[in-house]
Motif scaffolding. Sequence first.
Motif, PDB file in Angstrom:
ATOM      1  N   ARG A  32      77.378   5.145  75.176  1.00 41.85           N
ATOM      2  CA  ARG A  32      78.397   4.072  75.502  1.00 41.85           C
ATOM      3  C   ARG A  32      79.731   4.478  75.425  1.00 41.85           C
ATOM      4  NH1 ARG A  32      75.739   0.715  77.817  1.00 41.85           N
ATOM      5  NH2 ARG A  32      77.255  -1.044  77.308  1.00 41.85           N
ATOM      6  N   GLU A  37      80.479  -0.515  70.706  1.00 42.40           N
ATOM      7  CA  GLU A  37      79.218  -0.672  71.409  1.00 42.40           C
ATOM      8  C   GLU A  37      78.120   0.205  71.092  1.00 42.40           C
ATOM      9  OE1 GLU A  37      80.038  -1.518  75.854  1.00 42.40           O
ATOM     10  OE2 GLU A  37      81.751  -0.299  75.135  1.00 42.40           O
ATOM     11  N   GLU A  40      76.421  -0.733  67.952  1.00 44.79           N
ATOM     12  CA  GLU A  40      75.513  -2.070  68.393  1.00 44.79           C
ATOM     13  C   GLU A  40      74.362  -1.647  69.057  1.00 44.79           C
ATOM     14  OE1 GLU A  40      75.794  -6.234  70.915  1.00 44.79           O
ATOM     15  OE2 GLU A  40      77.391  -5.068  70.549  1.00 44.79           O
ATOM     16  N   ARG A  41      74.150  -0.735  69.875  1.00 45.01           N
ATOM     17  CA  ARG A  41      72.919  -0.252  70.648  1.00 45.01           C
ATOM     18  C   ARG A  41      72.075   0.382  69.544  1.00 45.01           C
ATOM     19  NH1 ARG A  41      72.295  -3.876  73.638  1.00 45.01           N
ATOM     20  NH2 ARG A  41      70.944  -2.717  75.096  1.00 45.01           N
TER      21      ARG A  41
END
Length: 589
Positions: A32, A37, A40-41
Amino acid sequence: MRVTRLWVGIVLWLAASVASWAQESWVQIEARPTLGEAEERARAYANVFPNVAGFAMSTGWYAIALGPFTPDAAADQLAVLKGERLIPDDSYISDGGRFGRQFWPVGGAVSAPAPVSAPDAQPAPDASADAATAPEVVILPAALPDETPAEARRSEAALSGDERKEIQAALQWYGHYQGAIDGAFGAGTRRSMAAWQSAVGLEGTGILTTAQRDRLLSGYSAERAAIGLAGVAEDEAGVEITLPMALVDFDRYQAPFVHYKEKDGSGYRVLLISQAGDNRTLAGLYDLMQTLEVVPLEGERSLSAASFVLTGQNDTLHSYTTATLKGGLIKGFTLISPAGDAARAAKVLEAMKASFRPLGDHALDDSLGAPMAVSPGDLVAGLAVRRPLLMRSGFYVDATGRVATVADVVKSCGRITIDGDIEMTVAALDDASGVALLAPATALAPIGVAQLKQGPSAIGAEVAVAGYSYPGTLSEAVVTFGRLADTRDLSGNDARERLEIRTLDGDVGGPVLDVTGQVIGMLLPKAGDDGRILPDNVALAVDAAAIRTAMTGADAGIAADSVAAPGAMAAEDIARVGRDMTVQVSCWE
């Protein structure tokens, strides 16, 4: 019982992970552009897998990976998890070379996983339970998306010039890019990116995502490491070149070559060529290289005033040789590779050609090792010379270069040459007389052509046989003198003559001349079909009339010379006439 496919994948993954914790191979599943991000992933993946790790990459992006594993375990896990559709289809194995600071798990490094319960999995029943009644529960999480083209372009914009050049070099390595390595991502680079994407089963967008770039470069680095490409400055020979040092090892100096032998049974060998000389030396080296077993006959060849290229291939090996003459020095190289490894050999050859550079103003010293010479073991500078199956004699019978020889020489040949390298084909074969007629692919201009005698010869007359008594040793025919013992052989066959003369096997097929220099016959092998071997001073020859019949037959169609008989000649003149018409016939496998 049947368990969920998710649980099978996780159990296998946990077992491999625990057993191989000390290794550094990873299954990279996503990248990412921002830390937020990526976290979060990573958090989302951590709800499914207990061994998720996140790293900042040298590209400025953030990688999410599973592991670490051994290389073999990583390959197994990649296959299992992709097969169960638990990770994205473009997930791949990374050696972690581009991983930097770790950001996940938050607050520390990855630790060995503890046993966990599979999400939504049923407790394992007692071994006596009926497995057939257990329901199958399938959990297939949605594939996590890669970057969009816009995101990929933004991450690409952050690449340095050297990183861009490395991507072009990797695309070139895989055969998709032929342009300059300049770091400019123009139309050609975009097409090569799309070609690589299609080749590995991805959508050919022409824009590589961060994960795809990492996959491309990781594979490129791994393949180069397996070959071991490394720059070598060979000071003794005055040559600089990149060599596949994982495949070859330095062996020895043996002028004009520096020998690199195969390593660990790789099948690869390298010769570095370094020799002082001029155009004639270059042409001589070109001819000599073609006699070596490491240069198979099939392949393209070219020779100019200042360079040559030789290629060869057979069922066992391929080879490529190039040499250039400049400033009185001949420098070049030979790459020998196994026949079944063409793709890797092509990459090695390109690296060698791109990097080759002469150094200094000297050639390899002849005192280093043995100088180039043919030894009793048929070696040239330590390399095996290609040898024919059989070598005999023959003689020109017309002005276009057609040759008469004995049929036994050519019957089982895959290839026939005269005087070393002139290719010939069988134009006619007369088993009854034992005469074969050979024809060149293109017309030749012989120094001398046989004049076949018409009419009988006098018994007891002096005769001479011209032939290559010592095949592969002398460059001219040997002329041996004797006498005509009878115009018939020992069985009374008047198409053959009996000679009182001492000849060798190499003379077989050579012309028999009388004192006028005319050909009265052709020497036959001493061992006949009946297995009898004649005494040393007895030989047989097929007579001129039988040779004429074979020449003028429908298959050959050669007009026999009918010049009037000259007068008697001196022995040295007979020897000159015999040598001028006689050739060495070689039968090859």
